[in-house]
Design a protein around this motif. Structure first.
Motif, short mmCIF file in Angstrom:
data_model
loop_
_atom_site.label_atom_id
_atom_site.label_comp_id
_atom_site.label_asym_id
_atom_site.label_seq_id
_atom_site.Cartn_x
_atom_site.Cartn_y
_atom_site.Cartn_z
N TYR A 137 0.84 -1.20 0.00
CA TYR A 137 0.00 0.00 0.00
C TYR A 137 0.88 1.25 0.00
O TYR A 137 0.54 2.26 -0.61
CB TYR A 137 -0.91 -0.01 1.23
N GLU A 138 2.01 1.16 0.67
CA GLU A 138 2.93 2.30 0.73
C GLU A 138 3.39 2.71 -0.66
O GLU A 138 3.53 3.91 -0.94
CB GLU A 138 4.14 1.95 1.60
N ASP A 139 3.61 1.75 -1.55
CA ASP A 139 4.03 2.07 -2.91
C ASP A 139 2.96 2.90 -3.62
O ASP A 139 3.28 3.85 -4.35
CB ASP A 139 4.30 0.80 -3.70
N TRP A 140 1.71 2.55 -3.40
CA TRP A 140 0.61 3.30 -4.00
C TRP A 140 0.51 4.70 -3.42
O TRP A 140 0.25 5.66 -4.12
CB TRP A 140 -0.71 2.56 -3.81
N VAL A 141 0.75 4.82 -2.12
CA VAL A 141 0.72 6.13 -1.47
C VAL A 141 1.80 7.03 -2.06
O VAL A 141 1.55 8.20 -2.41
CB VAL A 141 0.91 6.01 0.06
N ILE A 142 3.00 6.50 -2.20
CA ILE A 142 4.12 7.28 -2.75
C ILE A 142 3.81 7.69 -4.19
O ILE A 142 4.06 8.84 -4.59
CB ILE A 142 5.42 6.45 -2.69
N LEU A 143 3.27 6.77 -4.97
CA LEU A 143 2.93 7.06 -6.37
C LEU A 143 1.85 8.14 -6.46
O LEU A 143 1.93 9.05 -7.29
CB LEU A 143 2.47 5.79 -7.06
N ILE B 76 2.93 2.42 13.41
CA ILE B 76 3.26 1.24 12.60
C ILE B 76 2.61 1.40 11.23
O ILE B 76 1.40 1.58 11.13
CB ILE B 76 2.74 -0.06 13.26
N PRO B 77 3.39 1.34 10.15
CA PRO B 77 2.85 1.50 8.79
C PRO B 77 1.83 0.41 8.45
O PRO B 77 1.93 -0.71 8.95
CB PRO B 77 4.08 1.40 7.90
N ILE B 78 0.91 0.75 7.56
CA ILE B 78 -0.18 -0.16 7.23
C ILE B 78 0.31 -1.51 6.71
O ILE B 78 -0.23 -2.56 7.09
CB ILE B 78 -1.15 0.48 6.21
N ASP B 79 1.34 -1.55 5.88
CA ASP B 79 1.80 -2.84 5.35
C ASP B 79 2.35 -3.73 6.46
O ASP B 79 2.15 -4.95 6.44
CB ASP B 79 2.87 -2.62 4.27
N GLU B 80 3.00 -3.13 7.45
CA GLU B 80 3.50 -3.90 8.59
C GLU B 80 2.35 -4.39 9.46
O GLU B 80 2.40 -5.49 10.02
CB GLU B 80 4.48 -3.06 9.41
N VAL B 81 1.32 -3.59 9.58
CA VAL B 81 0.14 -4.01 10.34
C VAL B 81 -0.53 -5.20 9.64
O VAL B 81 -0.93 -6.18 10.28
CB VAL B 81 -0.86 -2.86 10.50
N ILE B 82 -0.64 -5.12 8.32
CA ILE B 82 -1.24 -6.22 7.55
C ILE B 82 -0.41 -7.49 7.71
O ILE B 82 -0.96 -8.58 7.94
CB ILE B 82 -1.34 -5.84 6.06
N ASP B 83 0.91 -7.37 7.59
CA ASP B 83 1.77 -8.54 7.74
C ASP B 83 1.64 -9.13 9.14
O ASP B 83 1.62 -10.36 9.31
CB ASP B 83 3.23 -8.15 7.49
#
Length: 287
Positions: free
Chosen positions: A4-10, A245-252
């Motif tokens: 999700y972070e990649d999409w946020v940056i984009l 905690i970033p969303i991708d880490e929360v998902i993991d």
């Protein structure tokens, strides 16, 4: 694996909404036009509206007799001006119950991301729509934000109660609804990520314990509480509150917790409320 972070940056780099990045991704992956994808999402939105409306009437009951009519009670209480939580919060509770009850009564719903968690996203988005000036296009775009996050949740972890417990179903729905609500309210792509993370963190470890093996108790009422968590997370993110905690880490982390859960707490009806005294009695009545 998507992040999700990649999409946020984009989105930030190109001054786009998060949904617009998701939409472009899906146009390329599915080889479909923007209008074709919008039509599919428009059809989903129509079903969401219809399931809310049908559930709020409160005439339907599930075959077990355990579910039906509670959404209408909350809606009636709200319309009387007697709500303890206020118009917006009581409205989201009523709508979430409405859709989840329609599901339990074998009505038509949108699994968002699953049938057992179908009430959260429509309840939150349609409540935001009622209280803010938003266009249909904005509402549909918000659904793309939710859908994009749902894809990442399914890929990085799971949205299945049988695999990850109820955190994977209702927790994912809360995260999706929180992110979508933030975008619909004019928040930034980064704020959608914070809202999703805050919502998901609040539901980590939640077990899946359907009484009698039915997606009714405690599932229906969990839709309502998850919707309020999503709305709370969105409110915090829009206020500038960030998730440490970033969303991708929360998902993991959610995925890891799901793997650590015993099978008795993952949709088998062999643990949790399903084996309480009342849960066992209800189970026996169905046999």
């Amino acid at each position: 694996m998507r992040a999700y972070e990649d999409w946020v940056i984009l989105a930030e780099a190109n001054e786009l909404k998060l949904s617009e990045v998701v939409l472009q991704d899906q146009m390329e992956e599915l080889e479909q036009t923007e209008e074709a994808l919008f039509e599919r999402m428009r059809a989903n939105l129509k079903v969401m509206r219809e399931s809310v409306e049908a559930g709020l009437i409160g005439k339907r009951r599930s075959l077990s007799g355990l579910v039906g009519g509670d959404a209408a009670k909350v809606e009636s209480h709200r319309k009387m001006g007697a709500s303890l939580a206020g118009e917006i919060m009581s409205g989201v509770i009523a709508k979430a119950l409405a859709v989840a009850e329609i599901n339990a009564c074998m009505g038509k719903i949108v699994a968002a991301p699953t049938a057992g968690s179908c009430g959260v996203l429509p309840a939150v988005l349609l409540t935001v729509e009622e209280n803010h000036q938003v266009s249909e296009r904005d509402l549909l775009l918000a659904l793309f934000t939710a859908a994009g996050l749902g894809m990442i949740l399914a890929e990085r972890a799971s949205v299945s109660g049988a695999e990850g417990g109820c955190q994977a179903e209702i927790g994912s729905a809360a995260a999706m609804a929180a992110a979508a609500a933030v975008e619909l309210a004019g928040g930034s792509p980064r704020q959608t990520a914070d809202a999703a993370a805050i919502a998901m963190k609040s539901m980590l470890g939640l077990v899946c314990d359907p009484v009698g093996g039915l997606v009714e108790v405690p599932c229906v009422k969990r839709n309502a509480t998850a919707a309020t968590i999503a709305l709370s997370a969105a409110e915090m993110a829009l206020s500038g509150v960030k998730s440490v905690i970033p969303i991708d880490e929360v998902i993991d982390t959610m995925g890891q917790i799901g793997k650590q859960m015993p099978c008795t707490l993952k949709e088998t009806a062999q643990g949790g409320l399903a084996v309480s005294s009342t849960g066992r009695r209800i189970q026996a009545d169905f046999l």
